[in-house]
Design a protein around this motif. Sequence first.
Motif, PDB file in Angstrom:
ATOM      1  N   GLN A  68       8.077 -34.534  15.325  1.00  0.00           N
ATOM      2  CA  GLN A  68       8.304 -36.069  16.357  1.00  0.00           C
ATOM      3  C   GLN A  68       8.111 -36.919  17.447  1.00  0.00           C
ATOM      4  O   GLN A  68       8.123 -38.092  17.318  1.00  0.00           O
ATOM      5  CB  GLN A  68       9.457 -35.301  16.716  1.00  0.00           C
ATOM      6  CG  GLN A  68      10.638 -34.468  15.448  1.00  0.00           C
ATOM      7  CD  GLN A  68      12.008 -33.981  16.129  1.00  0.00           C
ATOM      8  OE1 GLN A  68      12.428 -33.682  16.986  1.00  0.00           O
ATOM      9  NE2 GLN A  68      12.621 -34.505  15.443  1.00  0.00           N
ATOM     10  N   THR A  69       7.255 -35.667  18.001  1.00  0.00           N
ATOM     11  CA  THR A  69       5.976 -36.737  19.537  1.00  0.00           C
ATOM     12  C   THR A  69       5.483 -37.820  18.737  1.00  0.00           C
ATOM     13  O   THR A  69       5.369 -38.659  18.923  1.00  0.00           O
ATOM     14  CB  THR A  69       5.804 -36.064  19.853  1.00  0.00           C
ATOM     15  OG1 THR A  69       6.890 -35.032  21.141  1.00  0.00           O
ATOM     16  CG2 THR A  69       4.810 -35.679  21.031  1.00  0.00           C
ATOM     17  N   LEU A  70       4.555 -37.190  17.590  1.00  0.00           N
ATOM     18  CA  LEU A  70       3.396 -38.253  16.860  1.00  0.00           C
ATOM     19  C   LEU A  70       3.627 -38.508  16.549  1.00  0.00           C
ATOM     20  O   LEU A  70       3.216 -40.014  16.024  1.00  0.00           O
ATOM     21  CB  LEU A  70       2.161 -36.887  16.351  1.00  0.00           C
ATOM     22  CG  LEU A  70       1.155 -36.090  17.281  1.00  0.00           C
ATOM     23  CD1 LEU A  70       1.042 -34.520  16.372  1.00  0.00           C
ATOM     24  CD2 LEU A  70       0.773 -36.065  18.928  1.00  0.00           C
ATOM     25  N   SER A  71       4.813 -38.307  14.991  1.00  0.00           N
ATOM     26  CA  SER A  71       5.352 -39.880  14.758  1.00  0.00           C
ATOM     27  C   SER A  71       6.468 -40.560  14.503  1.00  0.00           C
ATOM     28  O   SER A  71       6.828 -40.928  13.969  1.00  0.00           O
ATOM     29  CB  SER A  71       5.101 -39.190  13.189  1.00  0.00           C
ATOM     30  OG  SER A  71       6.728 -38.160  13.443  1.00  0.00           O
ATOM     31  N   SER A  72       6.451 -40.483  16.881  1.00  0.00           N
ATOM     32  CA  SER A  72       7.873 -41.539  16.984  1.00  0.00           C
ATOM     33  C   SER A  72       7.393 -43.051  17.251  1.00  0.00           C
ATOM     34  O   SER A  72       5.943 -43.271  16.695  1.00  0.00           O
ATOM     35  CB  SER A  72       7.535 -40.920  19.026  1.00  0.00           C
ATOM     36  OG  SER A  72       6.831 -41.225  19.392  1.00  0.00           O
ATOM     37  N   ALA A  73       8.490 -43.880  17.168  1.00  0.00           N
ATOM     38  CA  ALA A  73       8.668 -45.233  17.054  1.00  0.00           C
ATOM     39  C   ALA A  73       7.178 -45.583  18.246  1.00  0.00           C
ATOM     40  O   ALA A  73       6.662 -46.216  18.243  1.00  0.00           O
ATOM     41  CB  ALA A  73       9.012 -45.585  16.841  1.00  0.00           C
ATOM     42  N   ILE A 156       6.536 -49.473  11.127  1.00  0.00           N
ATOM     43  CA  ILE A 156       6.231 -48.360  11.337  1.00  0.00           C
ATOM     44  C   ILE A 156       5.618 -47.588  10.700  1.00  0.00           C
ATOM     45  O   ILE A 156       6.608 -46.919   9.490  1.00  0.00           O
ATOM     46  CB  ILE A 156       6.192 -48.067  12.352  1.00  0.00           C
ATOM     47  CG1 ILE A 156       6.686 -49.394  13.691  1.00  0.00           C
ATOM     48  CG2 ILE A 156       5.886 -47.072  13.261  1.00  0.00           C
ATOM     49  CD1 ILE A 156       7.809 -49.002  14.936  1.00  0.00           C
ATOM     50  N   TYR A 157       3.717 -47.070  10.320  1.00  0.00           N
ATOM     51  CA  TYR A 157       4.145 -45.851   8.983  1.00  0.00           C
ATOM     52  C   TYR A 157       4.147 -45.229  10.300  1.00  0.00           C
ATOM     53  O   TYR A 157       2.657 -44.730  10.575  1.00  0.00           O
ATOM     54  CB  TYR A 157       2.645 -46.402   8.766  1.00  0.00           C
ATOM     55  CG  TYR A 157       2.734 -47.886   7.739  1.00  0.00           C
ATOM     56  CD1 TYR A 157       2.789 -47.110   6.012  1.00  0.00           C
ATOM     57  CD2 TYR A 157       2.569 -48.627   8.172  1.00  0.00           C
ATOM     58  CE1 TYR A 157       3.061 -48.517   5.318  1.00  0.00           C
ATOM     59  CE2 TYR A 157       3.665 -49.975   6.851  1.00  0.00           C
ATOM     60  CZ  TYR A 157       3.389 -49.939   5.907  1.00  0.00           C
ATOM     61  OH  TYR A 157       3.760 -50.387   4.376  1.00  0.00           O
ATOM     62  N   LEU A 158       5.140 -44.372  10.185  1.00  0.00           N
ATOM     63  CA  LEU A 158       4.766 -43.609  11.070  1.00  0.00           C
ATOM     64  C   LEU A 158       4.044 -41.741  11.129  1.00  0.00           C
ATOM     65  O   LEU A 158       3.577 -41.582  11.588  1.00  0.00           O
ATOM     66  CB  LEU A 158       6.232 -42.429  11.425  1.00  0.00           C
ATOM     67  CG  LEU A 158       7.504 -43.641  11.405  1.00  0.00           C
ATOM     68  CD1 LEU A 158       8.926 -43.438  11.811  1.00  0.00           C
ATOM     69  CD2 LEU A 158       7.298 -43.982  13.278  1.00  0.00           C
ATOM     70  N   GLY A 159       3.696 -42.072   9.959  1.00  0.00           N
ATOM     71  CA  GLY A 159       2.921 -40.417   9.635  1.00  0.00           C
ATOM     72  C   GLY A 159       2.927 -39.234   9.903  1.00  0.00           C
ATOM     73  O   GLY A 159       2.392 -38.712  10.315  1.00  0.00           O
ATOM     74  N   ALA A 160       4.831 -38.606   9.305  1.00  0.00           N
ATOM     75  CA  ALA A 160       5.507 -37.151   9.560  1.00  0.00           C
ATOM     76  C   ALA A 160       4.043 -36.443   8.701  1.00  0.00           C
ATOM     77  O   ALA A 160       3.483 -35.664   9.417  1.00  0.00           O
ATOM     78  CB  ALA A 160       6.395 -37.394   9.745  1.00  0.00           C
TER      79      ALA A 160
END
Length: 347
Positions: A68-73, A156-160
């Motif tokens: 969640q941190t790395l793929s946040s907006a 945004i391409y969040l990349g989870a």
Amino acid sequence: MDNVALAPPHQLVTAVYQSIHRSLLRILAMGMCVGLTACATQQAEYTCSSESIRLNWAAPAELEQTVQTLSSAELMGRKTQTEGAAKARDYLNHQFQQLGLKPWGTTFEVPFEYSTLLTQEAGINMVALAPARTPSNQWRIVVAHYDHLGMTGSKIYLGADDNASGVAALLALANHWQEQQIAAPNSLPNINLMFVATDAEEPGLFGSTALVEQLKQRMPEAEFELMLNLDMVGHPNRPYAIYLEGSRYFYQFPQFRPMLNQHNGLCIKLSHPKPVGRSIQRTDWLRASDHYAFHKAKIPWLYFGVPTHPQYHTPEDTPETLDYVFLAAVTESAFELIKLNSNFLKN
């Protein structure tokens, strides 16, 4: 001695034949039974079901928090040379420090340059070390790229899954390795570990290519036993399995494969499925991710990943679409790989 009436010779021959025939049938039946039992056992070991997962130490909630941190907006898709990528590095720098890892140089940031068709670009890998307990020349490397596609307009391409999931697994591996070095050091091999979050994977595997060149220059005497690449490890499909590429290069893989599955019940497939239908993108898995640079350098490698899925390279690759129990199981199996006895890793 009692008197025994003897049967005619042809009846004796028939009786002997029937006895031998019955014995052969019994032996064959026993062999089939053993074979069927073995088959049933093997199928039970590699059941591709979420119900078969039995976690031992990896925490799904902690992995989810990292994703969640790395793929946040706020990180804006972590595209190379953007503010979002810089924020991702700040996060990784803090995590590496908290884990007590050592930098590869003065800081965890290792810059590099690369060329595209039109321009000269720059990226920054994040490299952290867990030295061996006693001096050793043996190294193993865990890699997961932290960059993604960034933004297109307001999207945004969040990349989870691609690849916050791999970075989350990498950090969990580093944490568990450090804990075990204190709690049960004799359970681990005396090897050096390098944890690398690579940059510029998406535009062309540039971070891993630069890393391999830097390894040659800065560590010419090192013996690299294994590079483990974690790229898209949180989004299982059907079957419920993680896919492992590179196993054919390890001639003792059949001996250590059962250890990976028996540890937590994770189903491990040895190659990605072939594409079905026109809508499925054909992928060259050898060249698909950061392990390719190591393959070209003849450094032994393995690659954990899931097949491409509908959320791949779309704004819908969000934290909510991941299976964190699955991600935890993959993390545990990856740990079993990096702590293998060196004799297993000959290729």
